[in-house]
Design a protein around this motif. Structure first.
Motif, PDB file in Angstrom:
ATOM      1  N   PRO A 142       0.798  -1.237   0.000  1.00 39.55           N
ATOM      2  CA  PRO A 142       0.000   0.000   0.000  1.00 39.55           C
ATOM      3  C   PRO A 142       0.825   1.279   0.000  1.00 39.55           C
ATOM      4  CG  PRO A 142      -0.214  -1.160   2.100  1.00 39.55           C
ATOM      5  CD  PRO A 142       0.470  -2.091   1.165  1.00 39.55           C
ATOM      6  N   LEU A 143       2.053   1.253   0.541  1.00 38.42           N
ATOM      7  CA  LEU A 143       2.844   2.484   0.579  1.00 38.42           C
ATOM      8  C   LEU A 143       3.184   2.991  -0.832  1.00 38.42           C
ATOM      9  CD1 LEU A 143       4.380   4.693   2.081  1.00 38.42           C
ATOM     10  CD2 LEU A 143       6.300   3.095   2.330  1.00 38.42           C
ATOM     11  N   PRO A 144       3.910   2.235  -1.668  1.00 40.47           N
ATOM     12  CA  PRO A 144       4.223   2.774  -2.998  1.00 40.47           C
ATOM     13  C   PRO A 144       3.015   2.865  -3.914  1.00 40.47           C
ATOM     14  CG  PRO A 144       5.028   0.522  -2.790  1.00 40.47           C
ATOM     15  CD  PRO A 144       4.569   0.933  -1.427  1.00 40.47           C
ATOM     16  N   ILE A 145       2.017   2.008  -3.718  1.00 40.34           N
ATOM     17  CA  ILE A 145       0.815   2.113  -4.552  1.00 40.34           C
ATOM     18  C   ILE A 145       0.105   3.435  -4.282  1.00 40.34           C
ATOM     19  CG2 ILE A 145      -1.513   1.200  -4.895  1.00 40.34           C
ATOM     20  CD1 ILE A 145      -0.393  -1.587  -4.741  1.00 40.34           C
ATOM     21  N   THR A 146      -0.020   3.806  -3.013  1.00 38.12           N
ATOM     22  CA  THR A 146      -0.657   5.080  -2.674  1.00 38.12           C
ATOM     23  C   THR A 146       0.096   6.248  -3.302  1.00 38.12           C
ATOM     24  OG1 THR A 146      -1.436   4.178  -0.569  1.00 38.12           O
ATOM     25  CG2 THR A 146      -1.391   6.570  -0.780  1.00 38.12           C
ATOM     26  N   VAL A 147       1.421   6.206  -3.231  1.00 38.30           N
ATOM     27  CA  VAL A 147       2.232   7.308  -3.748  1.00 38.30           C
ATOM     28  C   VAL A 147       2.100   7.418  -5.264  1.00 38.30           C
ATOM     29  CG1 VAL A 147       4.584   8.171  -4.024  1.00 38.30           C
ATOM     30  CG2 VAL A 147       3.852   7.235  -1.817  1.00 38.30           C
ATOM     31  N   ILE A 148       2.277   6.294  -5.974  1.00 38.62           N
ATOM     32  CA  ILE A 148       2.252   6.376  -7.439  1.00 38.62           C
ATOM     33  C   ILE A 148       0.854   6.686  -7.952  1.00 38.62           C
ATOM     34  CG2 ILE A 148       1.822   3.943  -8.015  1.00 38.62           C
ATOM     35  CD1 ILE A 148       4.330   6.370  -9.721  1.00 38.62           C
ATOM     36  N   CYS A 149      -0.183   6.196  -7.268  1.00 43.35           N
ATOM     37  CA  CYS A 149      -1.546   6.531  -7.675  1.00 43.35           C
ATOM     38  C   CYS A 149      -1.795   8.032  -7.571  1.00 43.35           C
ATOM     39  CB  CYS A 149      -2.560   5.765  -6.831  1.00 43.35           C
ATOM     40  SG  CYS A 149      -2.774   4.024  -7.291  1.00 43.35           S
ATOM     41  N   GLU A 150      -1.305   8.639  -6.489  1.00 44.21           N
ATOM     42  CA  GLU A 150      -1.477  10.075  -6.313  1.00 44.21           C
ATOM     43  C   GLU A 150      -0.726  10.848  -7.386  1.00 44.21           C
ATOM     44  OE1 GLU A 150      -2.737  13.664  -4.609  1.00 44.21           O
ATOM     45  OE2 GLU A 150      -3.411  11.610  -4.243  1.00 44.21           O
ATOM     46  N   LEU A 151       0.499  10.437  -7.691  1.00 45.89           N
ATOM     47  CA  LEU A 151       1.289  11.157  -8.684  1.00 45.89           C
ATOM     48  C   LEU A 151       0.685  11.049 -10.083  1.00 45.89           C
ATOM     49  CD1 LEU A 151       4.975  10.297  -7.667  1.00 45.89           C
ATOM     50  CD2 LEU A 151       3.824  12.497  -7.455  1.00 45.89           C
ATOM     51  N   TRP A 165      -2.753  -7.059 -13.504  1.00 45.94           N
ATOM     52  CA  TRP A 165      -2.214  -6.684 -14.805  1.00 45.94           C
ATOM     53  C   TRP A 165      -0.700  -6.477 -14.733  1.00 45.94           C
ATOM     54  CZ3 TRP A 165      -6.424  -2.361 -14.969  1.00 45.94           C
ATOM     55  CH2 TRP A 165      -7.673  -2.956 -15.146  1.00 45.94           C
ATOM     56  N   SER A 166      -0.230  -5.905 -13.631  1.00 48.29           N
ATOM     57  CA  SER A 166       1.210  -5.710 -13.456  1.00 48.29           C
ATOM     58  C   SER A 166       1.940  -7.042 -13.398  1.00 48.29           C
ATOM     59  CB  SER A 166       1.494  -4.907 -12.180  1.00 48.29           C
ATOM     60  OG  SER A 166       0.985  -3.600 -12.273  1.00 48.29           O
ATOM     61  N   ASP A 167       1.359  -8.004 -12.664  1.00 44.25           N
ATOM     62  CA  ASP A 167       1.975  -9.323 -12.603  1.00 44.25           C
ATOM     63  C   ASP A 167       2.056  -9.955 -13.989  1.00 44.25           C
ATOM     64  OD1 ASP A 167       2.387  -9.167  -9.907  1.00 44.25           O
ATOM     65  OD2 ASP A 167       0.839 -10.611  -9.336  1.00 44.25           O
ATOM     66  N   ALA A 229       2.477   5.795 -19.573  1.00 39.47           N
ATOM     67  CA  ALA A 229       1.603   5.722 -18.401  1.00 39.47           C
ATOM     68  C   ALA A 229       1.588   4.313 -17.810  1.00 39.47           C
ATOM     69  CB  ALA A 229       0.186   6.154 -18.774  1.00 39.47           C
ATOM     70  N   GLU A 230       1.536   3.295 -18.673  1.00 37.14           N
ATOM     71  CA  GLU A 230       1.567   1.909 -18.198  1.00 37.14           C
ATOM     72  C   GLU A 230       2.868   1.613 -17.460  1.00 37.14           C
ATOM     73  OE1 GLU A 230      -0.910   0.172 -22.055  1.00 37.14           O
ATOM     74  OE2 GLU A 230       1.219  -0.275 -21.797  1.00 37.14           O
ATOM     75  N   GLY A 231       3.976   2.001 -18.077  1.00 34.92           N
ATOM     76  CA  GLY A 231       5.275   1.733 -17.467  1.00 34.92           C
ATOM     77  C   GLY A 231       5.439   2.419 -16.130  1.00 34.92           C
ATOM     78  N   LEU A 232       4.963   3.653 -16.027  1.00 38.07           N
ATOM     79  CA  LEU A 232       5.066   4.384 -14.769  1.00 38.07           C
ATOM     80  C   LEU A 232       4.238   3.721 -13.673  1.00 38.07           C
ATOM     81  CD1 LEU A 232       4.884   8.046 -16.127  1.00 38.07           C
ATOM     82  CD2 LEU A 232       6.856   6.991 -14.991  1.00 38.07           C
ATOM     83  N   LEU A 233       3.058   3.223 -14.025  1.00 38.84           N
ATOM     84  CA  LEU A 233       2.210   2.576 -13.032  1.00 38.84           C
ATOM     85  C   LEU A 233       2.828   1.264 -12.549  1.00 38.84           C
ATOM     86  CD1 LEU A 233      -0.406   2.393 -11.404  1.00 38.84           C
ATOM     87  CD2 LEU A 233      -1.485   1.307 -13.393  1.00 38.84           C
ATOM     88  N   VAL A 234       3.295   0.440 -13.492  1.00 38.04           N
ATOM     89  CA  VAL A 234       3.851  -0.871 -13.125  1.00 38.04           C
ATOM     90  C   VAL A 234       5.161  -0.703 -12.358  1.00 38.04           C
ATOM     91  CG1 VAL A 234       4.785  -3.033 -14.001  1.00 38.04           C
ATOM     92  CG2 VAL A 234       2.721  -2.067 -15.033  1.00 38.04           C
ATOM     93  N   ALA A 235       6.119   0.009 -12.970  1.00 29.84           N
ATOM     94  CA  ALA A 235       7.430   0.167 -12.334  1.00 29.84           C
ATOM     95  C   ALA A 235       7.344   1.041 -11.091  1.00 29.84           C
ATOM     96  CB  ALA A 235       8.419   0.770 -13.327  1.00 29.84           C
ATOM     97  N   GLY A 236       6.379   1.973 -11.077  1.00 35.39           N
ATOM     98  CA  GLY A 236       6.281   2.917  -9.974  1.00 35.39           C
ATOM     99  C   GLY A 236       5.844   2.313  -8.668  1.00 35.39           C
TER     100      GLY A 236
END
Length: 411
Positions: A142-151, A165-167, A229-236
């Motif tokens: 939840p920590l990095p997911i919250t951050v990248i979702c906000e960004l 989808w990321s997996d 956008a996909e790459g930023l979400l997955v890698a982020g």
């Protein structure tokens, strides 16, 4: 292509976070070796630190030259058209400039207090629920997911879908080929929906900024927009979400290092760098670069048109660069690691990842100083020994390594 018979790669099945045993021998005796990966054509494997940096940073080695080739890789999925990882400068630089402002050291430092509040809130919830807890589900994800979702401007409530989808995006064997195609296609459709929503109602998040760059400034194509956008979400989120429990597992199986950090929390930034060097996040080989001309590398002549795979995990254990490389030393100084890559494709989110990892360690140390593995410690006190640790589940069939479940307890 050369006629050297390629060796099947990966050489062995990864065990927890243990390094590939053969890499040390190859660095010494055959630093460039011909291999055949599960997918694509044969290639060269570069295992030494200096050779890996050459492949990543020398313009004689190209990512764009892989276009139209069935490049060597460990996973089925290949990068879609317009993916930033498939480009060389100046096209790569053009796309990178569109997002680097969101990940500058200054911008990331502005996010640190907010990120710390998120981490503290997650620990509050763990304490309220009581020991034991799963550090992956309750903290690391939840920590990095919250951050990248906000960004990015991605709804946090959609995390269950985009984690699947990321997996699939990172799958080696976890999903069937048909499932990979289906899930990656759904990720593309999802991103297309978010982009369409920005066109109806502009936003000031990163996806909104990319839409403006596409529609008003013509600085990237639609495929490039969606792939970025996909790459930023997955890698982020995926890499940091894996490294937080990886770091915790390593430190808790090296209790003297955990105690060192407890006694001197100012060591946390240096500890993150040493852990980035020490922990083999990926399965092994990196993304292939193609030689644009004949290049001598590792005592071997790589012919123009041949692919070379840089092994970051091996480079980070090179004894010619790091004294006693298989020892975790949180006070280590010297050469920088290549955990975030090197050269034009150096991870653009590295400042954000560093900050999140520093915050995660600092909060765990401060709030849960008595943290321990919930069901016993490794009998040998190291990464992976012969003694199992009950309750830990390890990822399987993905390009990234780490616990899928890490039960922890605290005093």
């Amino acid at each position: 292509m050369t006629t050297t018979e390629p060796r099947p790669y990966p050489f062995s099945t990864p065990e927890r976070l243990d390094p590939e045993p053969l890499f040390a021998e190859l660095r010494e005796r055959q630093p460039l070796v011909r291999v055949r990966l599960p997918y694509g054509e044969p290639g060269w494997l570069a295992t030494r630190y200096e050779d890996v940096k050459v492949v990543l940073g020398d313009p004689r080695f190209s990512r764009a030259a892989a276009t139209g080739r069935d490049e060597p890789r460990t996973r089925l999925h290949q990068a879609p058209p317009g993916n930033i990882m498939s480009l060389d400068p100046p096209e790569h630089s053009r796309l990178r400039r569109l997002v680097t402002k969101a990940f500058t050291a200054r911008r990331v430092e502005q996010l640190r207090p907010w990120t710390r509040r998120i981490a503290d809130g997650l620990v509050d919830a763990m304490l309220a629920k009581g020991s034991p807890a799963d550090l992956v589900e309750d903290f690391a994800l939840p920590l990095p997911i919250t951050v990248i979702c906000e960004l990015l401007g991605v709804p946090y409530e959609d995390r269950v879908d985009f984690r699947v989808w990321s997996d699939a995006f990172l799958s080696t064997t976890k999903f069937t080929p048909a499932e990979v195609v289906e899930h990656v296609g759904r990720l593309r459709e999802y991103m297309a929906g978010l982009v369409a929503a920005r066109r109806e109602a502009p936003t000031d998040d990163l996806i909104g900024a990319l839409v403006v760059a596409r529609d008003e400034e013509d600085r990237l194509s639609e495929d490039e927009l969606l792939s970025l956008a996909e790459g930023l979400l997955v890698a982020g989120h995926e890499t940091t979400a894996s490294q937080i429990p990886n770091f915790a597992y390593v430190l808790l199986t090296h209790p003297e290092q955990w105690e060192l950090l407890r006694a001197d929390p100012d060591l946390v930034p240096r500890a993150v760098e040493e852990l980035m060097r020490f922990v083999p996040l990926g399965l092994g080989a990196g993304i292939a670069r193609y030689a644009l001309e004949d290049v001598e590398l590792g005592g071997v002549l790589v012919r123009a048109g041949e692919p070379v795979l840089p092994v970051l995990n091996s480079a980070n254990r090179d004894g010619s660069v790091y004294p006693d490389p298989d020892r975790l030393d949180l006070r280590r100084q010297g050469a920088s690691h290549v955990g975030f890559g090197h050269g034009p494709h150096h991870c653009l989110g590295a400042p954000l990842a560093r900050m999140e990892l520093q915050v995660a360690l600092d909060v765990l140390l401060r709030r849960l100083p008595g943290l321990r593995l919930a069901e016993g410690e490794d009998e040998n006190g190291g990464i992976g020994g012969s003694g199992g640790i009950g309750g830990i589940e390890w990822k399987d069939g993905l390009a990234t390594r780490g616990p899928a479940r890490l039960p922890v307890a605290w005093d």
